[in-house]
Write a protein that holds these residues in place. Structure first.
Motif, mmCIF file in Angstrom:
data_model
loop_
_atom_site.group_PDB
_atom_site.id
_atom_site.type_symbol
_atom_site.label_atom_id
_atom_site.label_comp_id
_atom_site.label_asym_id
_atom_site.label_seq_id
_atom_site.Cartn_x
_atom_site.Cartn_y
_atom_site.Cartn_z
ATOM 1 N N ASP A 219 46.599 22.654 8.138
ATOM 2 C CA ASP A 219 47.552 22.029 9.041
ATOM 3 C C ASP A 219 47.254 20.545 9.224
ATOM 4 O O ASP A 219 46.124 20.083 9.059
ATOM 5 N N THR B 28 52.879 20.609 6.425
ATOM 6 C CA THR B 28 52.238 21.727 7.130
ATOM 7 C C THR B 28 51.815 21.260 8.515
ATOM 8 O O THR B 28 50.640 21.277 8.857
ATOM 9 N N PHE C 182 53.269 26.773 5.713
ATOM 10 C CA PHE C 182 51.919 27.241 5.367
ATOM 11 C C PHE C 182 51.945 28.226 4.193
ATOM 12 O O PHE C 182 51.099 28.162 3.302
ATOM 13 N N ARG D 38 55.878 23.514 10.349
ATOM 14 C CA ARG D 38 54.671 24.327 10.357
ATOM 15 C C ARG D 38 54.892 25.635 9.590
ATOM 16 O O ARG D 38 53.959 26.328 9.234
ATOM 17 N N SER E 78 51.048 21.153 12.339
ATOM 18 C CA SER E 78 50.543 22.175 13.235
ATOM 19 C C SER E 78 51.307 22.301 14.543
ATOM 20 O O SER E 78 51.461 23.400 15.042
ATOM 21 N N THR F 101 45.059 27.321 9.853
ATOM 22 C CA THR F 101 46.310 26.573 10.009
ATOM 23 C C THR F 101 46.522 26.064 11.423
ATOM 24 O O THR F 101 47.634 25.697 11.783
#
Length: 480
Positions: A104, A35, A47, A44, A37, A168
């Protein structure tokens, strides 16, 4: 504070969960879900998987209602990812706790990890558990969610209401979080925030902090001309941007890092009460207790008349994060046309955030550096400084609960040395904010070989389970 059998049973279950290996088996799934960021990293997009397949089943088993909610800035900011909101409301008349975390992580940096390690595979070596996001922040909110389940199993109820918010985008400055909190004040209304992030003061010392230093990133740029020109033919005739930038940077602090910008020297931050708390944190530089990977503190750096703890928790610090001039790998014999420094100020309560960059501009102008441009971070990301009264009843309650579970005297910090979006909760939602970290300073977060310490995780599971057992009879709600 009493120790009812239900509390003992819940805390024992938390210990058995870790000691029996179930924690590692379950948590491995969280680490295996990348995950990242940074918006340029395609991972990413994981999520939704993390929310639906990793965290979601844990919340469902605890009787939460959950939903993924859009970011208010999703249409304008690429890094503005969604939020997971979940709640378990047992009775509106009961206390309500808001739990925050972020799903994240920073980029994997896959090729830079040590042999036999990979960022998205949980790997144990001795008492260290490696993986991207283990410390920042997956284990921190995982511990809270599991602790709630142990309380439910032991008591059949929580005795309070819970709201949970996972964002996130914390690693890119939490874009949209403040707007989300402002828009959803009623949805997020609670009596207290209890969250986990950052490191303990020392690995074996349970820690509570009630706020965080703020952070602002900016650039200093010396740009005189396009292209570079021969240093023999033009040396002595053309202004050197590297030299000018170096002198401008040197004007911000003295040679030992003491801040020279008057407005950057905080007012009323180191109160007598804060100094009293920080006195209990010394010595920070304990060579006997320092773990491999933790650097020694430079005692000759920073504000000369402050202790190490006062420098990191009660004062401001300036750092040059990156320098850009020419090509160091293959330097040319030429006068560059441009030089750039990426800089950061970490600041405490008592610093006027809105005046940080204007004050720097005035300081440089007064010293003859009008040719050095001060440019705010391109994403305009800054985090505010926050600090809750350390004598707030919630702080004392949390301290007593952790002490009861561990038999140790927790350290109380006025704020974390790092930065968190705590202003969204303390200022926007008006909450008392209690942070209980489950990592340590040498965890390599934001770097290859990120890891957590098994003893800290096990103790964290027990501490948070005991804390949530005690919340039903906790202090009366107090506004932040």
């Amino acid at each position: 504070m009493t120790r009812p059998q239900e509390r003992d049973n819940a805390v024992i279950a938390a210990h058995d969960y870790f000691a029996g290996g179930a924690f590692e088996r379950e948590f491995a799934e969280a680490i295996a879900c990348p995950t990242c960021s940074p918006e340029k990293d395609p991972r990413r997009k994981q999520f939704d998987r993390y929310f639906d397949q990793v965290v979601g089943p844990q919340l469902d088993a605890a009787g939460f209602r959950r939903s993924v909610m859009p970011n208010p800035l999703a249409d304008t900011v690429a890094a503005a990812g969604p939020f997971l909101f979940a709640e378990r409301i047992e009775d509106p008349a009961l206390k309500t706790v808001l739990i925050y975390g972020h799903a994240d992580t920073v980029a994997g940096m896959d090729d830079s990890w040590a042999a036999e390690l990979a960022p998205f595979a949980l790997t144990r070596k001795g008492e260290r558990l490696y993986g991207r996001g283990v410390a920042d922040n997956k284990v921190q909110h995982w511990i809270a969610i599991k602790a709630l389940r142990f309380v439910l199993a032991a008591k059949g109820r929580l005795g309070f209401n819970v709201k949970l918010l996972l964002e996130t985008g914390e690693e890119t400055g939490s874009p949209g979080l403040r707007d989300f909190c402002e828009t959803n004040r009623n949805l997020l209304a609670a009596d207290v925030l209890i969250a986990s992030d950052g490191p303990r003061l020392k690995p074996d010392r349970p820690t509570i902090f009630t706020g965080a230093r703020g952070a602002i990133n900016f650039e200093l740029i010396a740009h005189y001309r396009e292209g570079a020109h021969h240093s023999g033919n033009w040396g002595g005739l053309l202004k050197d941007p590297g030299t000018r930038l170096a002198h401008a940077l040197a004007a911000i602090t003295d040679a030992r890092g003491r801040i020279e910008v008057p407005e950057w020297r905080p007012r009323n931050s180191l109160t007598d009460r804060v100094r009293e708390l920080l006195a209990a944190c010394e010595p920070l530089d304990d060579s006997d207790g320092r773990l491999p990977g933790e650097p020694a503190i430079d005692l000759d750096w920073g504000e000369q008349n402050l202790t190490p703890a006062e420098r990191v928790f009660g004062w401001n610090s300036f750092a040059v994060l990156a320098l850009d001039l020419g090509n160091p790998a293959t330097p040319a014999n030429a006068i560059a046309g441009r030089a750039r420094a990426v800089c950061q100020l970490r600041f405490v309560v008592g610093t006027d955030q809105d005046d940080i960059l204007p004050a720097l501009r005035r300081h440089l102008d007064a010293l003859g550096f009008k040719d050095i441009r001060v440019q705010a971070d391109k994403d305009d990301v800054a985090m505010a400084a926050t600090r809750v009264d350390p004598d707030n009843p919630w702080v004392g309650w949390a301290r007593d609960s952790l002490a009861l579970t561990t038999g140790k005297d927790p350290v109380i910090l006025p704020n974390l040395g790092g930065s968190l979006p705590n202003d969204c909760f303390a200022d926007v939602l008006g909450l008392t904010t209690i942070w209980i970290p489950h990592s340590y300073r040498g965890c390599c977060q934001h770097a290859p070989n990120e890891h957590i310490l098994a003893p800290v995780v096990e103790e964290g599971l027990r501490m948070m389970t005991g804390l949530f057992c005690d919340l039903e009879a906790g202090p009366a709600p107090v506004s932040g």
